[in-house]
Design a protein around this motif. Structure first.
Motif, PDB file in Angstrom:
ATOM      1  N   ARG A 164     -28.726  -4.070  -1.073  1.00 39.88           N
ATOM      2  CA  ARG A 164     -28.445  -5.434  -1.525  1.00 39.88           C
ATOM      3  C   ARG A 164     -26.962  -5.759  -1.405  1.00 39.88           C
ATOM      4  NH1 ARG A 164     -32.146  -5.188  -7.026  1.00 39.88           N
ATOM      5  NH2 ARG A 164     -34.181  -5.569  -6.024  1.00 39.88           N
ATOM      6  N   LEU A 165     -26.125  -4.787  -1.762  1.00 39.49           N
ATOM      7  CA  LEU A 165     -24.678  -5.007  -1.675  1.00 39.49           C
ATOM      8  C   LEU A 165     -24.243  -5.217  -0.222  1.00 39.49           C
ATOM      9  CD1 LEU A 165     -21.790  -4.953  -2.808  1.00 39.49           C
ATOM     10  CD2 LEU A 165     -21.850  -2.465  -2.617  1.00 39.49           C
ATOM     11  N   LEU A 166     -24.636  -4.317   0.651  1.00 38.59           N
ATOM     12  CA  LEU A 166     -24.214  -4.406   2.055  1.00 38.59           C
ATOM     13  C   LEU A 166     -24.842  -5.611   2.745  1.00 38.59           C
ATOM     14  CD1 LEU A 166     -24.486  -0.608   2.954  1.00 38.59           C
ATOM     15  CD2 LEU A 166     -22.400  -1.905   2.482  1.00 38.59           C
ATOM     16  N   GLU A 167     -26.075  -5.921   2.388  1.00 38.91           N
ATOM     17  CA  GLU A 167     -26.735  -7.083   2.979  1.00 38.91           C
ATOM     18  C   GLU A 167     -26.023  -8.371   2.588  1.00 38.91           C
ATOM     19  OE1 GLU A 167     -31.370  -8.383   3.472  1.00 38.91           O
ATOM     20  OE2 GLU A 167     -30.620  -8.098   1.425  1.00 38.91           O
ATOM     21  N   GLY A 168     -25.595  -8.462   1.319  1.00 35.80           N
ATOM     22  CA  GLY A 168     -24.877  -9.650   0.864  1.00 35.80           C
ATOM     23  C   GLY A 168     -23.539  -9.811   1.561  1.00 35.80           C
ATOM     24  N   ILE A 169     -22.822  -8.692   1.729  1.00 30.66           N
ATOM     25  CA  ILE A 169     -21.529  -8.746   2.412  1.00 30.66           C
ATOM     26  C   ILE A 169     -21.712  -9.133   3.876  1.00 30.66           C
ATOM     27  CG2 ILE A 169     -19.551  -7.374   3.149  1.00 30.66           C
ATOM     28  CD1 ILE A 169     -19.875  -5.718   0.606  1.00 30.66           C
ATOM     29  N   ALA A 170     -22.719  -8.560   4.536  1.00 28.88           N
ATOM     30  CA  ALA A 170     -22.953  -8.879   5.951  1.00 28.88           C
ATOM     31  C   ALA A 170     -23.331 -10.348   6.129  1.00 28.88           C
ATOM     32  CB  ALA A 170     -24.047  -7.982   6.508  1.00 28.88           C
ATOM     33  N   ALA A 171     -24.027 -10.937   5.152  1.00 26.45           N
ATOM     34  CA  ALA A 171     -24.490 -12.317   5.284  1.00 26.45           C
ATOM     35  C   ALA A 171     -23.382 -13.328   5.002  1.00 26.45           C
ATOM     36  CB  ALA A 171     -25.667 -12.554   4.342  1.00 26.45           C
ATOM     37  N   ASP A 172     -22.598 -13.136   3.926  1.00 29.64           N
ATOM     38  CA  ASP A 172     -21.633 -14.147   3.485  1.00 29.64           C
ATOM     39  C   ASP A 172     -20.192 -13.666   3.444  1.00 29.64           C
ATOM     40  OD1 ASP A 172     -23.715 -15.925   3.164  1.00 29.64           O
ATOM     41  OD2 ASP A 172     -24.063 -15.344   1.084  1.00 29.64           O
ATOM     42  N   GLY A 173     -19.968 -12.375   3.718  1.00 29.01           N
ATOM     43  CA  GLY A 173     -18.604 -11.876   3.734  1.00 29.01           C
ATOM     44  C   GLY A 173     -17.933 -11.985   2.381  1.00 29.01           C
ATOM     45  N   LYS A 174     -16.668 -12.443   2.398  1.00 28.95           N
ATOM     46  CA  LYS A 174     -15.890 -12.492   1.158  1.00 28.95           C
ATOM     47  C   LYS A 174     -16.428 -13.537   0.193  1.00 28.95           C
ATOM     48  CE  LYS A 174     -11.125 -11.935  -0.266  1.00 28.95           C
ATOM     49  NZ  LYS A 174      -9.720 -11.847   0.172  1.00 28.95           N
ATOM     50  N   GLY A 175     -17.135 -14.540   0.723  1.00 30.42           N
ATOM     51  CA  GLY A 175     -17.708 -15.546  -0.162  1.00 30.42           C
ATOM     52  C   GLY A 175     -18.713 -14.952  -1.121  1.00 30.42           C
ATOM     53  N   TRP A 176     -19.496 -13.970  -0.634  1.00 30.65           N
ATOM     54  CA  TRP A 176     -20.466 -13.324  -1.517  1.00 30.65           C
ATOM     55  C   TRP A 176     -19.761 -12.499  -2.581  1.00 30.65           C
ATOM     56  CZ3 TRP A 176     -22.060  -8.257  -2.588  1.00 30.65           C
ATOM     57  CH2 TRP A 176     -23.308  -8.134  -3.210  1.00 30.65           C
ATOM     58  N   ILE A 177     -18.653 -11.877  -2.208  1.00 30.36           N
ATOM     59  CA  ILE A 177     -17.884 -11.092  -3.168  1.00 30.36           C
ATOM     60  C   ILE A 177     -17.339 -11.980  -4.281  1.00 30.36           C
ATOM     61  CG2 ILE A 177     -15.810  -9.675  -3.447  1.00 30.36           C
ATOM     62  CD1 ILE A 177     -18.099  -8.223  -2.104  1.00 30.36           C
ATOM     63  N   GLU A 178     -16.860 -13.159  -3.907  1.00 27.29           N
ATOM     64  CA  GLU A 178     -16.331 -14.077  -4.915  1.00 27.29           C
ATOM     65  C   GLU A 178     -17.423 -14.507  -5.883  1.00 27.29           C
ATOM     66  OE1 GLU A 178     -13.234 -15.032  -5.517  1.00 27.29           O
ATOM     67  OE2 GLU A 178     -12.503 -13.721  -3.919  1.00 27.29           O
ATOM     68  N   ARG A 179     -18.628 -14.693  -5.369  1.00 28.99           N
ATOM     69  CA  ARG A 179     -19.705 -15.189  -6.227  1.00 28.99           C
ATOM     70  C   ARG A 179     -20.162 -14.161  -7.240  1.00 28.99           C
ATOM     71  NH1 ARG A 179     -21.654 -17.354  -1.401  1.00 28.99           N
ATOM     72  NH2 ARG A 179     -23.315 -15.800  -1.241  1.00 28.99           N
ATOM     73  N   ILE A 180     -20.034 -12.863  -6.915  1.00 28.18           N
ATOM     74  CA  ILE A 180     -20.558 -11.844  -7.839  1.00 28.18           C
ATOM     75  C   ILE A 180     -19.521 -11.358  -8.840  1.00 28.18           C
ATOM     76  CG2 ILE A 180     -22.179 -11.050  -6.076  1.00 28.18           C
ATOM     77  CD1 ILE A 180     -20.421  -8.514  -5.839  1.00 28.18           C
TER      78      ILE A 180
END
Length: 600
Positions: free
Chosen positions: A572-588
């Motif tokens: 889930r972590l790697l999939e989120g990063i691959a999909a949205d990059g840093k934007g996903w990191i900001e959201r979590i």
């Protein structure tokens, strides 16, 4: 399952505490759905209804830790004080299962204490001396070669006819001798009886020895032909195991090579026996190794006691007995010639032709009757001897099996011990990575660790539990503002020795895709595709459907193992990063997530 128990009225602080742990274990706060957060908030409002005690204190502390995700440092300090006041059992359970939920500041405050506890527990309960027993396969029960069925029926059925013919012909012959010369006939009869009885008495064991040899020689080719000849076959594995254990269970006066040469015939016979006894069970040789090891030790001990070849010597006919048997036969032959002479000496009634005919018939019928009788006696003696040996060997092997099984059960670690040691290894691996990169938990946005088997390995499990491996590959992903740091290292679980290590760093936008491939015969592969390099394939789990018991659900078992490996959270972590990059990191980030409020 716990929710179902609660729905049926089994609800108290202890039950709710474990329910909260199961909801949050191996999951990050951002992975909780809106419905799950509402259920947690509703449960937090029930805390006041439970009876006071340590379980209620632990449950209240767990909810307060969730609430600290959006509270000030002062509140955090008070929650930490309550956490430290809990019993070690409850505190360690909370820290273990809420690992991905706790924020960096909280973990920094607790990390030094946690590391000290882990270092103390890492090799507790004699880990290095006991882990091997967990991966030891369940030993298969003892067996011994049963006695071969008796083949004396044909000889027994022919014996009365042959004996009757012999008695009839012999009586006629001695009648002729009595008519010719009664005194000489009586003496010859007594001598013949004595010589015949002596030859039969001393010849019976000799015949039995030859009979056993013939039976063994007849069965050896058939038994060898029944053995599989492929290099990877069960029989070859058994022979290899015998070679190994006989080379390490060596008497003091021998070198391994000398002992192997000295026991070649015994070793080959035992290997053939074990291969025949267990071949049809379709078991691995590892489950039979306890018996092979015992046989190697028994052979060495019997050599030390001077009884290694006792059974062979007991079955050998002494030379004296053979000589007496031959002497009795010669005397019997001479007596037969004397009887013919006695009959021929009667000039008044010449019966020589009839006497010769009777002598030939007596010799033929006597030999036939003796052969039938000896064959019957040899078979009965063989059956009795093999039955006795079978019972003795089986009893000895049953004692060896019980001893080994008891030792294995006493040595084998529990699931709790195995999980505790594995958690200690993971914790110290993470600590080592943080020290290497000079990071604190405040510097991390999140992290995940993937545990995969490292070849070559052994594996074991209890019913309903995941596979555990003798060698692991730990792969840690540390997510910071600057990107991802990946560290992988191999571990020998027995002594926690570390092997090959690899490190790599990449930006969020460098991870372009994450794929999971399920192979029916190979297992699960996780593939990371980077924009600036080749795709990397990680074997998460080997195929194991062929090793499942009938009561195991294949899909449920696969989910258990993937979850135990940390795969679900890592994917889930790697999939989120691959999909949205840093934007996903900001959201979590905890500051960007809806806060958890304890219900009034």
């Amino acid at each position: 399952m716990i929710s179902d128990a609660i729905a049926h009225g089994y609800d108290n602080a202890e039950v709710r505490f474990h329910w909260v742990l199961s909801m949050l274990s191996a999951r990050a706060y951002h992975e909780l759905s809106t419905e799950e957060l509402q259920r947690l908030r509703h449960a937090s409002g029930l805390v006041r209804t439970y009876a006071e005690g340590e379980w209620k204190d632990a449950l209240r502390t767990a909810f307060e830790l969730l609430a600290t995700l959006s509270t000030a440092n002062g509140e955090t300090g008070r929650v930490l004080e309550r956490l430290r006041a809990l019993s070690p059992h409850h505190r360690d359970a909370i820290l273990h299962h809420l690992d991905h939920v706790l924020t960096g500041g909280l973990k920094d405050s607790l990390w030094a204490e946690n590391r000290e506890r882990v270092e103390a527990a890492r090799f507790s309960n004699h880990r290095a001396q006991r882990v091997w027993a967990y991966f030891e396969p369940e030993p298969i029960g003892p067996r011994a070669m049963p006695p071969r069925p008796s083949t004396a029926a044909a000889a027994q059925s022919a014996l009365p006819v042959r004996v009757g013919l012999f008695v009839l012909v012999t009586a006629g012959l001695w009648t002729l001798a009595m008519l010719a010369n009664p005194a000489a006939a009586v003496i010859e009869l007594l001598v013949a009886l004595g010589a015949g009885l002596a030859a039969a008495h001393f010849g019976r064991p000799w015949w039995s020895e030859n009979h056993r040899t013939e039976v063994r020689d007849r069965e050896s080719p058939a038994r060898d032909a029944a053995e599989p000849t492929s290099a990877g076959g069960f029989t070859q594995s058994v022979r290899h195991s015998f070679h190994h254990y006989f080379s390490v269970r060596v008497p003091h006066a021998f070198t391994p090579r000398e002992w192997l040469d000295h026991t070649a015939e015994i070793r080959d016979s035992l290997a053939t026996e074990i291969a025949v006894l267990y071949r049809e069970s379709r078991v691995s040789v590892e489950r039979v190794n306890w018996l092979i090891r015992y046989l190697a030790e028994d052979t060495r001990n019997r050599h030390d006691n001077g009884t290694l070849f006792d059974r062979r010597q007991q079955n050998e006919t002494p030379a004296t007995a053979k000589a007496l048997c031959v002497g009795g036969l010669l005397l019997l032959g001479l007596t037969a010639v004397a009887v013919l002479g006695t009959v021929a000496s009667d000039a008044g009634t010449p019966q020589t032709p009839l006497a010769i005919l009777a002598m030939v018939a007596a010799v033929w019928s006597g030999r036939a009757a003796t052969s039938s009788w000896l064959a019957t006696q040899a078979e009965e003696r063989r059956l009795s001897e093999e039955t006795r040996v079978y019972q003795e060997r089986l009893a000895e092997r049953q004692v060896a099996y019980r001893n080994w099984k008891s030792f294995l059960d006493a040595t084998r670690p529990s699931e709790l011990e195995m999980e505790t040691w594995l958690t200690c290894d993971k914790t110290l691996f993470v600590d080592e990575a943080l020290r290497h990169y000079q990071l604190t938990w405040r510097d991390l946005i999140t992290h995940t660790i993937l545990m995969t088997p490292a070849r070559p390995y052994k594996r074991g499990r209890v019913r309903g539990g995941p596979w555990r491996y003798s060698r692991y590959s730990f792969r840690l992903f540390l997510v910071t503002q600057d990107g991802i740091r990946e560290i992988s290292k191999e571990f020998d679980f027995t002594d926690a020795k570390r092997g090959n290590e690899q490190r790599s760093n990449y930006r969020f936008d460098a991870l372009s895709s994450v794929q999971v491939t399920e192979h029916t015969r190979a297992g699960y592969d996780l593939e990371l595709v980077l924009t600036n390099g080749p795709a990397r394939s990680i074997r998460v789990k080997d195929a194991d459907t062929h090793q499942l018991s009938p009561e195991d659900n294949p899909q449920e078992f696969a989910d258990i193992n993937l979850n135990a490996a940390g795969f679900i959270h890592a994917f889930r972590l790697l999939e989120g990063i691959a999909a949205d990059g840093k934007g996903w990191i900001e959201r979590i980030k905890p500051t960007n997530l809806p806060p958890f409020r304890v219900a009034d």
